[in-house]
Design an enzyme around this catalytic site. Sequence first.
Site, mmCIF file in Angstrom:
data_model
loop_
_atom_site.group_PDB
_atom_site.id
_atom_site.type_symbol
_atom_site.label_atom_id
_atom_site.label_comp_id
_atom_site.label_asym_id
_atom_site.label_seq_id
_atom_site.Cartn_x
_atom_site.Cartn_y
_atom_site.Cartn_z
ATOM 1 N N LYS A 71 1.138 -1.395 0.094
ATOM 2 C CA LYS A 71 -0.178 -0.002 0.045
ATOM 3 C C LYS A 71 0.837 1.074 -0.324
ATOM 4 O O LYS A 71 1.775 1.302 0.601
ATOM 5 C CB LYS A 71 -1.170 -0.496 0.974
ATOM 6 C CG LYS A 71 -2.226 -1.115 1.152
ATOM 7 C CD LYS A 71 -2.898 -1.090 2.322
ATOM 8 C CE LYS A 71 -4.206 -2.261 2.017
ATOM 9 N NZ LYS A 71 -5.111 -1.532 3.301
ATOM 10 N N GLU A 73 -9.357 -10.301 -7.606
ATOM 11 C CA GLU A 73 -8.483 -9.220 -7.808
ATOM 12 C C GLU A 73 -7.419 -8.961 -8.169
ATOM 13 O O GLU A 73 -6.914 -8.161 -9.004
ATOM 14 C CB GLU A 73 -7.764 -9.340 -5.582
ATOM 15 C CG GLU A 73 -9.817 -8.732 -5.085
ATOM 16 C CD GLU A 73 -8.985 -8.817 -3.616
ATOM 17 O OE1 GLU A 73 -7.871 -9.587 -3.336
ATOM 18 O OE2 GLU A 73 -9.600 -8.205 -2.783
HETATM 19 P P1 GDP Z 1 -7.814 -6.862 6.181
HETATM 20 O O1 GDP Z 1 -9.014 -7.406 4.979
HETATM 21 O O2 GDP Z 1 -7.331 -6.515 6.878
HETATM 22 O O3 GDP Z 1 -6.828 -5.890 5.198
HETATM 23 O O4 GDP Z 1 -9.288 -5.698 6.157
HETATM 24 P P2 GDP Z 1 -10.779 -5.207 6.186
HETATM 25 O O5 GDP Z 1 -10.643 -5.810 4.709
HETATM 26 O O6 GDP Z 1 -11.693 -5.509 7.642
HETATM 27 O O7 GDP Z 1 -10.700 -3.084 5.392
HETATM 28 C C1 GDP Z 1 -9.998 -3.410 4.365
HETATM 29 C C2 GDP Z 1 -9.026 -1.904 4.583
HETATM 30 O O8 GDP Z 1 -9.606 -0.976 4.937
HETATM 31 C C3 GDP Z 1 -7.743 -2.698 5.857
HETATM 32 O O9 GDP Z 1 -7.193 -3.035 5.815
HETATM 33 C C4 GDP Z 1 -7.707 -1.139 6.518
HETATM 34 O O10 GDP Z 1 -6.432 -0.587 5.327
HETATM 35 C C5 GDP Z 1 -9.071 -0.415 6.242
HETATM 36 N N1 GDP Z 1 -9.741 -0.248 7.640
HETATM 37 C C6 GDP Z 1 -10.157 -1.323 8.170
HETATM 38 N N2 GDP Z 1 -11.544 -1.150 9.864
HETATM 39 C C7 GDP Z 1 -10.880 0.177 9.476
HETATM 40 C C8 GDP Z 1 -10.798 1.177 10.329
HETATM 41 O O11 GDP Z 1 -12.082 0.865 11.132
HETATM 42 N N3 GDP Z 1 -10.917 2.506 9.942
HETATM 43 C C9 GDP Z 1 -9.446 2.482 8.623
HETATM 44 N N4 GDP Z 1 -8.894 4.045 8.708
HETATM 45 N N5 GDP Z 1 -9.489 1.830 8.218
HETATM 46 C C10 GDP Z 1 -10.046 0.810 8.124
#
Ligand code: GDP
Length: 139
Positions: free
Chosen positions: A9, A126
Amino acid sequence: MSQTLAIIKPDAVGSGKAGKILAHLEDVGFTVKALRLTTLSREQAGAFYAVHEGRPFYDELVHFMMSGPVIPMVLEADDAVARLRETIGATDPAEAAEGTVRKLYAESKGRNAIHASDSDENAAQEIAFFFSRHERLGL
Ligand code: GDP
């Protein structure tokens, strides 16, 4: 062997950690099958994370993902999806296990260094979002 998609990222590319992260992924056994550096448009970032549309962090996430170059890559290994999720650690680096990519290199839950597909179905989608059949299979 199966494939998954990782994206280094903008936070990690911008702070010069891409090489260390790539080395980490190779060290734990992934083979890089395709890779490029690109900067996402708002439309691309929004489409990639469309599943999160409506969540409170969606706008921040899209803005972050278009804020600088990213490095999407196709990684291959046995059980690639589960293995990469284990390698990157929890979404929030404060909760990520010791030695995981996010524990080592992420700044925060939002700026968390790396994306990894969360299922074989999403991995296929993806991978196709970023790479042609020729690029991902060498055919
Ligand atoms: P991942 O699969 O571990 O990447 O997590 P998710 O699918 O839940 O979320 C996708 C992406 O959204 C994450 O990798 C973070 O970059 C972002 N994200 C998730 N939750 C939050 C949050 O509470 N705050 C912010 N700013 N970004 C978040």
